[in-house]
Design a protein around this motif. Structure first.
Motif, PDB file in Angstrom:
ATOM      1  N   LYS A 168      -3.786   2.986   3.746  1.00 55.84           N
ATOM      2  CA  LYS A 168      -4.748   1.885   3.769  1.00 55.84           C
ATOM      3  C   LYS A 168      -4.270   0.793   2.821  1.00 55.84           C
ATOM      4  O   LYS A 168      -3.777   1.086   1.730  1.00 55.84           O
ATOM      5  CB  LYS A 168      -6.111   2.414   3.328  1.00 55.84           C
ATOM      6  CG  LYS A 168      -7.208   1.421   3.304  1.00 55.84           C
ATOM      7  CD  LYS A 168      -8.505   2.079   2.863  1.00 55.84           C
ATOM      8  CE  LYS A 168      -9.614   1.067   2.788  1.00 55.84           C
ATOM      9  NZ  LYS A 168     -10.861   1.652   2.281  1.00 55.84           N
ATOM     10  N   SER A 216      -4.879  -1.962   0.127  1.00 56.16           N
ATOM     11  CA  SER A 216      -5.854  -2.224  -0.932  1.00 56.16           C
ATOM     12  C   SER A 216      -6.451  -3.622  -0.770  1.00 56.16           C
ATOM     13  O   SER A 216      -5.758  -4.565  -0.383  1.00 56.16           O
ATOM     14  CB  SER A 216      -5.157  -2.117  -2.287  1.00 56.16           C
ATOM     15  OG  SER A 216      -5.914  -2.683  -3.302  1.00 56.16           O
ATOM     16  N   LEU A 275      -0.047   3.320   7.877  1.00 58.32           N
ATOM     17  CA  LEU A 275      -1.228   2.478   8.059  1.00 58.32           C
ATOM     18  C   LEU A 275      -1.825   2.707   9.437  1.00 58.32           C
ATOM     19  O   LEU A 275      -1.112   2.753  10.440  1.00 58.32           O
ATOM     20  CB  LEU A 275      -0.862   1.000   7.906  1.00 58.32           C
ATOM     21  CG  LEU A 275      -0.415   0.553   6.523  1.00 58.32           C
ATOM     22  CD1 LEU A 275       0.055  -0.890   6.566  1.00 58.32           C
ATOM     23  CD2 LEU A 275      -1.532   0.732   5.521  1.00 58.32           C
ATOM     24  N   ARG A 276      -3.141   2.851   9.494  1.00 62.13           N
ATOM     25  CA  ARG A 276      -3.838   3.060  10.763  1.00 62.13           C
ATOM     26  C   ARG A 276      -4.554   1.811  11.237  1.00 62.13           C
ATOM     27  O   ARG A 276      -4.772   1.630  12.419  1.00 62.13           O
ATOM     28  CB  ARG A 276      -4.828   4.204  10.626  1.00 62.13           C
ATOM     29  CG  ARG A 276      -4.115   5.508  10.393  1.00 62.13           C
ATOM     30  CD  ARG A 276      -5.063   6.629  10.171  1.00 62.13           C
ATOM     31  NE  ARG A 276      -4.290   7.794   9.765  1.00 62.13           N
ATOM     32  CZ  ARG A 276      -4.515   8.994  10.206  1.00 62.13           C
ATOM     33  NH1 ARG A 276      -5.493   9.216  11.042  1.00 62.13           N
ATOM     34  NH2 ARG A 276      -3.773   9.983   9.797  1.00 62.13           N
ATOM     35  N   LYS A 277      -4.963   0.966  10.279  1.00 65.88           N
ATOM     36  CA  LYS A 277      -5.577  -0.304  10.644  1.00 65.88           C
ATOM     37  C   LYS A 277      -5.342  -1.297   9.525  1.00 65.88           C
ATOM     38  O   LYS A 277      -4.945  -0.927   8.423  1.00 65.88           O
ATOM     39  CB  LYS A 277      -7.059  -0.146  10.951  1.00 65.88           C
ATOM     40  CG  LYS A 277      -7.919   0.267   9.804  1.00 65.88           C
ATOM     41  CD  LYS A 277      -9.371   0.390  10.268  1.00 65.88           C
ATOM     42  CE  LYS A 277     -10.289   0.546   9.074  1.00 65.88           C
ATOM     43  NZ  LYS A 277     -11.688   0.499   9.456  1.00 65.88           N
ATOM     44  N   PRO A 283      -6.958  -4.593   7.261  1.00 66.50           N
ATOM     45  CA  PRO A 283      -8.217  -5.233   6.895  1.00 66.50           C
ATOM     46  C   PRO A 283      -8.284  -6.658   7.445  1.00 66.50           C
ATOM     47  O   PRO A 283      -7.276  -7.364   7.455  1.00 66.50           O
ATOM     48  CB  PRO A 283      -8.197  -5.226   5.366  1.00 66.50           C
ATOM     49  CG  PRO A 283      -6.767  -5.105   4.988  1.00 66.50           C
ATOM     50  CD  PRO A 283      -6.087  -4.382   6.108  1.00 66.50           C
TER      51      PRO A 283
END
Length: 114
Positions: free
Chosen positions: A56, A58, A77-79, A81
């Motif tokens: 993820k 930060s 990383l899956r998505k 922000p």
């Protein structure tokens, strides 16, 4: 002011200017143990976080106003922000992550993806 005070004032000004010119603008993180615990240097222009098993991003990264180059390749990383779209990136490197299919990439409109 006495002569000694003027000299001290000048030396303090020169020291402050020298420290400001040495602000960290580039950072490369290649091991998970090198990842900052609290925050990133706020004047970063280039940030590379490569092969650290990052899952993820930060929110601190999304607040780096001077950041123009972000490389988070070879992570997990899956998505991404949505706040990432607020940065004025000229280069964004995302290859070899677990992003899969994202429904909406519009928040990155006009950004370079590699």
């Amino acid at each position: 002011m006495e002569g000694k005070d003027v000299i001290n004032l000048r030396l303090n000004t020169v020291t402050a200017m020298a420290q400001k010119s040495k602000l960290q603008t580039k950072m490369a993180i290649n091991r998970h143990s090198d990842y900052p615990i609290k925050v990133f240097p706020r004047y970063l222009q280039s940030l590379t976080i490569d092969n650290t098993q990052l899952v993820k991003l930060s929110y601190h990264i999304c607040s780096l106003r001077n950041l123009t180059h972000l490389d988070v390749s070879n992570n997990k990383l899956r998505k991404l922000p949505v706040d990432l779209g607020r940065l004025h990136l000229s280069k964004l490197v995302l290859h070899d992550n677990n992003l899969g299919e994202m429904d909406d990439w519009s928040f990155l409109n006009g950004k370079w993806l590699i």
